[in-house]
Motif scaffolding. Structure first.
Motif, short mmCIF file in Angstrom:
data_model
loop_
_atom_site.label_atom_id
_atom_site.label_comp_id
_atom_site.label_asym_id
_atom_site.label_seq_id
_atom_site.Cartn_x
_atom_site.Cartn_y
_atom_site.Cartn_z
N UNK A 90 0.74 -1.22 0.04
CA UNK A 90 0.10 -0.02 -0.06
C UNK A 90 0.84 1.36 -0.01
N UNK A 91 1.86 1.36 0.53
CA UNK A 91 3.03 2.21 0.25
C UNK A 91 3.70 2.52 -0.81
N UNK A 92 3.43 1.61 -1.67
CA UNK A 92 4.22 1.62 -3.10
C UNK A 92 3.91 3.01 -3.80
N UNK A 93 4.45 3.48 -4.56
CA UNK A 93 4.22 4.75 -5.31
C UNK A 93 3.15 4.53 -6.28
N UNK A 94 3.22 3.52 -7.12
CA UNK A 94 2.10 3.31 -8.02
C UNK A 94 0.70 2.78 -7.47
N UNK A 95 1.02 1.95 -6.27
CA UNK A 95 -0.22 1.45 -5.90
C UNK A 95 -0.90 2.59 -4.94
N UNK A 96 -0.05 3.69 -4.36
CA UNK A 96 -0.53 4.97 -3.45
C UNK A 96 -1.22 5.74 -4.48
N UNK A 97 -0.57 5.95 -5.73
CA UNK A 97 -1.12 6.85 -6.60
C UNK A 97 -2.46 6.39 -6.97
N UNK A 98 -2.89 5.13 -7.22
CA UNK A 98 -4.07 4.43 -7.61
C UNK A 98 -5.15 4.62 -6.54
N UNK A 99 -4.54 4.48 -5.28
CA UNK A 99 -5.50 4.60 -4.15
C UNK A 99 -6.04 6.23 -4.09
N UNK A 100 -4.96 6.93 -4.29
CA UNK A 100 -5.09 8.44 -4.17
C UNK A 100 -6.20 9.18 -5.20
N UNK A 101 -5.89 8.56 -6.43
CA UNK A 101 -6.88 8.82 -7.48
C UNK A 101 -8.23 8.55 -7.27
N UNK A 102 -8.38 7.42 -6.58
CA UNK A 102 -9.98 7.09 -6.17
C UNK A 102 -10.40 7.71 -5.13
N UNK A 144 -8.06 11.66 -1.06
CA UNK A 144 -7.87 12.15 0.11
C UNK A 144 -6.16 12.49 -0.16
N UNK A 145 -5.96 13.48 0.86
CA UNK A 145 -4.23 13.74 0.64
C UNK A 145 -3.38 12.83 1.26
N UNK A 146 -2.11 12.46 0.31
CA UNK A 146 -1.76 11.37 0.70
C UNK A 146 -0.30 11.88 1.26
N UNK A 147 0.39 11.03 2.37
CA UNK A 147 1.61 11.30 2.90
C UNK A 147 2.66 10.64 2.22
N UNK A 148 2.42 9.98 0.90
CA UNK A 148 3.24 9.15 0.20
C UNK A 148 3.75 10.31 -0.87
N UNK A 149 5.09 10.66 -0.67
CA UNK A 149 5.74 11.67 -1.64
C UNK A 149 5.75 11.12 -2.97
N UNK A 150 6.27 9.95 -3.16
CA UNK A 150 6.45 9.23 -4.41
C UNK A 150 5.11 8.99 -5.06
N UNK A 151 3.90 8.43 -4.37
CA UNK A 151 3.03 8.60 -5.15
C UNK A 151 2.02 9.87 -5.48
N UNK A 152 2.27 10.85 -4.76
CA UNK A 152 1.91 12.31 -4.91
C UNK A 152 2.64 12.87 -6.22
#
Length: 363
Positions: A293-305, A308-316
């Protein structure tokens, strides 16, 4: 890195998300785990999460990558989560408590300490979220989202921008069209902030004034909602509601008449976290799932859906400007500077919050 194209206009309300994706597709259950089908050990995880709080393909993608099936059960607020686990773990592997409940559950010996060596994607997290006051050193939790409470509202029904908590706490102007959230601690702390007290105070005089104010306002309240304020706003059942920025950002993509504001007095900032509850059946796989869930691509997919603001800099960094530059998702620092984290200040005070709201709702 070039940001991806803006996502399609898809805003899952709680009902729309479940209908559009399909409960069976994401392994959703809506009750406790007694009677759930149990896959062979090592290939099955039980995830206890908020509604609409996962990417459209996250669980399927994790299964494709790991071979692990994830069954996701839903809770509506932290009080429910805490009550479910207080008597012992019923089979959950990963849970998503908010920061003050991370403190509360750790103090009650309800969480397993995390092994950072099994979570290498911690490197993706922005520095501001690595050593928070509620979990120094991230012993018990990993950051999933951060969020801020404010007022979602229908612009055609509200006069101007309702940038003051008085419109929901201390005024009959929108009688019968107001929604308050039901979680006791959050509601009490917001009223304390409106009244000019420190948000985390235990002052009995201040708490008595909170109760008196809410009882006085009770006839004007349409609903104390359980994590579905954005749905009520979208459907037209209410015109103004206390809700999280991400939830309102979701439905703003469906209805351009909706908006969100953090009141001028400030608000509560929170962080929803990934934790492993005490007695988790599959702690190694729980670590693997949290790391995914902390992976960049997975985190971006979660945030896109979920928006919510993400604390994951790589996802953002993978997200487009419609997300990164959205002032509802990322309120300006001038507002955030007036916001505070909730803190857990002992079981007695938590019970006092719950008793106050029980009396208010019964009034």
């Amino acid at each position: 890195m070039t940001p991806p194209a803006a996502p399609p206009s898809f805003a899952p309300s709680r009902r729309g998300f479940l209908a559009g994706v399909g409960a069976s597709a994401v392994g959703l259950t809506f009750t406790g785990l007694a009677g759930c089908h149990r896959a062979p050990p090592g290939k099955h995880l039980n995830f206890y999460n908020w509604d609409t709080y996962i990417g459209k393909t996250t669980l399927q993608d994790f299964k494709a990558a790991s071979g692990v099936t994830v069954d996701m059960s839903l809770f509506s607020n932290n009080d429910e989560l805490f009550a479910k686990l207080r008597g012992g773990n019923q089979g959950y592997d990963v849970i998503v408590p908010t920061n003050d409940f991370v403190q509360r559950m750790a103090a009650a010996n309800m969480l397993e300490p995390l092994d950072h060596a099994k979570i290498p994607n911690l490197k993706n997290i922005a520095p501001d979220f690595l050593n928070p006051p509620f979990d120094l050193g991230r012993k018990w939790s990993m950051p999933y989202t951060w969020l801020v409470l404010g007022l979602g509202y229908r612009k055609l029904k509200i006069q101007g921008v309702p940038d003051d908590w008085k419109w929901v706490f201390d005024s009959p102007q929108y009688k019968g069209r107001i929604g308050l959230l039901s979680e006791a601690g959050d509601l009490v702390r917001l009223v304390l902030q409106y009244l000019g007290y420190p948000m985390n105070t235990a002052d009995p005089v201040a708490l008595r004034k909170v109760e008196e104010l809410l009882i006085r306002q009770k006839p004007n309240i349409a609903v104390f909602h359980d994590d579905n304020g954005q749905d009520l706003l979208l459907s037209g059942d209410i015109d103004i509601v206390i809700e999280y920025n991400g939830d309102i950002a979701q439905v703003m993509r469906e209805d351009k008449d909706l908006d969100f504001v953090v009141p001028r007095q400030g608000s509560q900032i929170s962080s929803d976290c990934l934790c492993i509850p005490k007695g988790a059946p599959n702690p190694d796989l729980a670590h693997e799932f949290i790391n995914y869930l902390l992976d960049a691509k997975a985190g971006a997919e979660i945030s896109q859906t979920i928006r919510y603001p993400t604390p994951n800099a790589a996802a953002k960094a993978l997200m487009g400007p419609d997300y990164r530059d959205n002032p509802v998702i990322f309120p300006p620092q001038s507002i955030l500077s007036k916001c505070d984290y909730a803190t857990y200040n002992g079981e007695a005070l938590s019970r006092q919050y719950e008793d106050i709201i029980t009396r208010v709702r019964a009034a």
